[in-house]
Write an enzyme that holds these catalytic residues in place. Sequence first.
Site, PDB file in Angstrom:
ATOM      1  CB  SER A   1      50.102  29.137  29.341  1.00 35.58           C
ATOM      2  OG  SER A   1      51.470  29.211  29.026  1.00 35.58           O
TER       3      SER A   1
ATOM      4  CG  ASP B   1      51.133  29.934  25.544  1.00 41.03           C
ATOM      5  OD1 ASP B   1      49.977  30.035  25.971  1.00 41.03           O
ATOM      6  OD2 ASP B   1      52.130  30.234  26.221  1.00 41.03           O
TER       7      ASP B   1
END
Length: 283
Positions: free
Chosen positions: A42, A163
Site C-alpha cells: 500500500s 490494496d
Amino acid sequence: MKLDNNTGLVLEGGGMRGVFTCGVLDAFMKHNMYFNYVVAVSAGAGNGMSYMSRQPGRARVTNIDYMDKFHFIGLRYLLTQGCIFDAELLYDKVPNEYVPFDYDAYFNNPATFEMVTTNCLTGRPMYLTERHDRQRALDVVRASASLPYVCKIMNVDGIPMLDGGIVDSIPVERAMATGHAQNVLVLTRNRGYRKSGHDIKIPHFIYKKYPRLRVALSHRMRVYNEQLALVERLEDEGKVVCIRPERPMEVDRMEKDVAKLQRLYEEGFALGERFCLQHAGEK
C-alpha cells in the site's frame, strides 16, 4: 540483531500515516542504508519506490508538499475518478511530470522489490515485481494502495486487484518465506496497538462478483491484530527490528493536516537516523 546482506526490509502501509515511512527511508538514503530485499504494501509500496530509485525527499514532497498544494484526498475524486485519492495526479502527473520518477535507476537497482496486492478472485495476496515496464510498475503500486470501498478495483495482468493490506498488512512472513530470516520492519503504529471492535460479515451485494474477497474483508481486523502480535513476538525473540512511532498515532489514514504530517515525517527521519547510527558498519 545484527544486519547482514541477507537482512530484509518490510514496509507497512497505512495511508497518510506512511509519511512516517517517508522519513525513515530518507534517513536510510542519507546514510546509504540499503537492503537487497524489500517487500512493501500500500502506502509503503509507494514510498518504497522512491527508496528503490534512490530519490531522497521525493516521497516527502509528494505526500506533504503536494497535500498542501493540491489537497489530493476528497469525495470529488471518488465521484470523478472512482478513487478517494486524486489518482491522475499521484500516478500520472507526479511521476511523469511534476516530480519525475527515475525509472532507469529503479529498473537498474539489483535489489528485489516486491509490492503486495490482494487478488480479488482468490482473496489471497500477490507479491509482484516489475523491472522493465513503466506503466505496469505504476499499475502495480496503484493496485497495492487501492483501498476497498473507496477505490475502484485495478486490473493488472488481467487480474482484478485491491490494496494488499486487506490480506497482508505487514508481510514479514513473506520476507521469511523468501529466505530472509532476519528483517527490519518499518511500521506505522506504536507497539501495543490493536484494532478495536469486531469484524463483520460483508453482505453479498458488496463485491458480489468476488466472494473470496468478501471473506477476506470479513476477517481483516482479526488478521491484522494477529500480525501485530506475531511482529511483537518476533521482535522479542530478536528476529526482527521494528522502527515505529513511539507514541499513539495522531495522523489519520486520510489525514490532510500538513503540520501533523510534517511532525510525523520528522519523527520517522529521527528514528531512521538513530537506527542507521546504531547499525553503522554492519552491512
